[in-house]
Motif scaffolding. Structure first.
Motif, PDB file in Angstrom:
ATOM      1  N   ALA A 238       0.830  -1.209   0.000  1.00 18.94           N
ATOM      2  CA  ALA A 238       0.000   0.000   0.000  1.00 18.94           C
ATOM      3  C   ALA A 238       0.862   1.256   0.000  1.00 18.94           C
ATOM      4  O   ALA A 238       0.579   2.233  -0.706  1.00 18.94           O
ATOM      5  N   ALA A 239       1.929   1.235   0.808  1.00 19.76           N
ATOM      6  CA  ALA A 239       2.822   2.401   0.897  1.00 19.76           C
ATOM      7  C   ALA A 239       3.569   2.624  -0.409  1.00 19.76           C
ATOM      8  O   ALA A 239       3.809   3.767  -0.812  1.00 19.76           O
ATOM      9  N   VAL A 240       3.947   1.547  -1.079  1.00 17.95           N
ATOM     10  CA  VAL A 240       4.648   1.663  -2.354  1.00 17.95           C
ATOM     11  C   VAL A 240       3.732   2.288  -3.404  1.00 17.95           C
ATOM     12  O   VAL A 240       4.115   3.218  -4.124  1.00 17.95           O
ATOM     13  N   LEU A 241       2.521   1.786  -3.513  1.00 20.61           N
ATOM     14  CA  LEU A 241       1.588   2.318  -4.501  1.00 20.61           C
ATOM     15  C   LEU A 241       1.271   3.786  -4.222  1.00 20.61           C
ATOM     16  O   LEU A 241       1.179   4.605  -5.149  1.00 20.61           O
ATOM     17  N   GLU A 242       1.137   4.134  -2.947  1.00 24.55           N
ATOM     18  CA  GLU A 242       0.876   5.527  -2.587  1.00 24.55           C
ATOM     19  C   GLU A 242       2.056   6.416  -2.968  1.00 24.55           C
ATOM     20  O   GLU A 242       1.871   7.526  -3.490  1.00 24.55           O
ATOM     21  N   ALA A 243       3.286   5.926  -2.729  1.00 27.90           N
ATOM     22  CA  ALA A 243       4.486   6.715  -3.044  1.00 27.90           C
ATOM     23  C   ALA A 243       4.667   6.896  -4.544  1.00 27.90           C
ATOM     24  O   ALA A 243       5.095   7.962  -5.004  1.00 27.90           O
ATOM     25  N   VAL A 244       4.355   5.862  -5.316  1.00 34.08           N
ATOM     26  CA  VAL A 244       4.473   5.967  -6.778  1.00 34.08           C
ATOM     27  C   VAL A 244       3.625   7.121  -7.293  1.00 34.08           C
ATOM     28  O   VAL A 244       4.074   7.937  -8.116  1.00 34.08           O
TER      29      VAL A 244
END
Length: 505
Positions: A238-244
């Motif tokens: 979830a954090a990766v997708l948000e950061a992208v």
């Protein structure tokens, strides 16, 4: 300037990219000017503590601005940086501290207990603790702020040692691969040339910086070109997708499981991925179902092959070849040479399987205080013996067959576990798999699969055999299967096949 090493890069970059963001971590952004100032202050503080040319300074922690500040501050002085794997046990950490002769240890506060257990009976005379939030009060921050901050141009040559990285040590004690400024510089050149890194690149680093892949293929090339690094301490889909979406990430690297979990996350379809320009997958080939999930979003994968000892880039498979050369590790990087050799080190023609040998300015010259290991690691003094076996096709594309020691010989036929494992991973129920050889009265050895299923999934031995029928030659199909809750792994995440063979063969 007298300093020709990569430790001086941020000082040089400060002039060209002063206000451009260099690092983003935990909501804190550091420009190149701010990062250079902090590195100079830390360098001064380390100098006051006796760190000088040839000294060794260790770092224990996950991805954090302090990791990069320490690496540049240490190497800027002509000293050696020793990144430690946070998954190691205190006894293993103590070995690395003693073997490297590290005089100072910098660690994140979340690893304070491990650090305290690792330091006794080591050469470490002082430690500095880093707060979780960059810039927050800590002994590290107080030391840094107490530094004068005047940049000192220390003579450093490209051939000087810069980093000691410890191998995972699946047999015997770990060896410290000595990476020089030249190794890291030329590897960065390879990445910039072959991956088209630019000053507008924004790379999200989720792989740990204490591994050479994130350091050599991600952090250093991006900072050399004046791009931006976004650091995350651990992988959370979830954090990766948000950061992208938030930071308009252009570059993301991971292993097949990383990309599989992202594609399976509930936020996958709703996340704007339009900024992504390059996805790099390492560790093993991308399963077809994962490849298709990303292709449906207009994305492709580049892949490759590398080792700690090659800093680490050896070959690259461009995304344009992900289908036509599926299963290949690609072509050698621009300034690196690869050849396949027989037991005597003689080059083999395309299509013949042998040991992969590597040469180039990115290849190490030695293991730390291991002259015998160093001598045995090279053929003719220049070609590094990878210990991996493979072949090249008529166009020069490399295919990895397996580790030399993991090859199974059944009835005179060579079986490469990696090939069988890749085929088994085609089953959606499989989370991970390792194939080992077990004794057989008739054939000498036969393959056995050791499998971990995804949570809530069911699969039997018969299902695996049926899946492989027609995909692999009969002699390659595992005769038996062992189902486990998890596979034993090294601190760097590699499967401990020696342990599996001992328990299940």
């Amino acid at each position: 300037m007298l300093n020709k090493g990569f430790g001086n890069w941020i000082h040089r970059r400060r002039v060209k990219s002063a206000q451009h963001p260099a690092l983003i971590h935990a909501g804190v952004t550091l420009s190149y000017a701010e990062l250079a100032e902090r590195i100079d202050k830390l360098s001064d503080a380390l100098r006051e503590r006796g760190i000088s040319r040839g000294s060794r300074v260790a770092f224990l922690g996950t991805n954090h601005a302090a990791f990069l500040e320490t690496m540049f501050a240490v190497t800027q002085l002509g000293a050696l940086f020793v990144p430690l794997n946070v998954r190691l046990a205190p006894r293993e950490l103590n070995f690395a501290l003693r073997d490297s002769g590290s005089e100072l240890l910098i660690y994140l506060t979340s690893f304070a207990s491990e650090a305290q257990l690792a330091v006794p009976d080591s050469p470490v005379t002082e430690t500095l603790e880093v707060a979780a939030v960059p810039g927050a009060d800590s002994s590290y921050e107080r030391a840094l702020l107490g530094g004068g901050g005047q940049h000192e141009d220390v003579p450093v040559a490209l051939e000087d040692p810069a980093i000691i990285l410890y191998t995972s040590g699946t047999t015997g004690t770990p060896k410290g691969a000595v990476l020089t400024h030249e190794n890291m510089t030329w590897n960065s050149y390879n990445v910039i040339v072959d991956y088209d890194v630019t000053s507008k690149s924004v790379a999200l680093l989720i792989a740990p910086l204490f591994h050479v892949a994130a350091m050599g293929m991600g952090a250093l090339p991006i900072l050399l070109k004046g791009g931006t690094l976004v650091l995350q301490e651990r992988f959370e889909p979830a954090a990766v997708l948000e950061a992208v979406e938030r930071y308009q990430i252009t570059q993301l690297s991971g292993v097949p499981t990383t990309f599989q979990l992202l594609a399976e996350h509930e936020n996958w379809n709703g996340t704007d991925l339009s900024s992504l320009q390059m996805l790099t997958c390492g560790g093993s080939a991308v399963p077809l179902r994962v490849l298709e999930a990303y292709e449906s979003r207009g994305l492709g994968f580049s892949g490759g092959y590398g080792l700690t000892e090659t800093a680490p880039g050896t070959t690259l498979l461009q995304a344009s070849h992900s289908r036509t050369k599926m299963g290949s590790a690609g072509l050698p990087h621009f300034f690196t040479d690869v050849r396949i050799a027989d037991a005597q080190g003689q080059q083999l023609p395309p299509g013949e399987v042998g040991e992969i040998l590597i040469s180039g300015p990115n290849v190490i010259h030695e293991y730390w205080q291991r002259p015998e290991a160093t001598q045995g690691a090279f053929h003719e003094g220049t070609w590094f013996r990878s210990g991996d076996i493979g072949y090249v096709d008529d166009e020069g594309f490399l295919y990895i067959s397996d580790r030399l020691k993991d090859m199974i010989i059944s009835g005179g036929e060579n079986i490469y576990p990696a090939e069988v494992e890749q085929a088994i991973m085609g089953l959606a129920e499989i989370e991970s798999v390792a194939v080992i050889g077990v004794p057989d009265d008739k054939w000498g050895e036969v393959p056995r699969a050791v499998v971990v299923l995804k949570s809530g999934r069911e699969l039997g031995e018969h299902d695996i055999v049926e899946h492989l029928n027609g995909r692999l030659a009969r002699y390659k199909i595992p005769r038996t299967t062992v189902f486990l809750a998890e596979l034993p792994r090294t601190a760097s995440g590699k499967i401990r096949k020696a342990e599996l063979r001992k328990k299940y063969s």
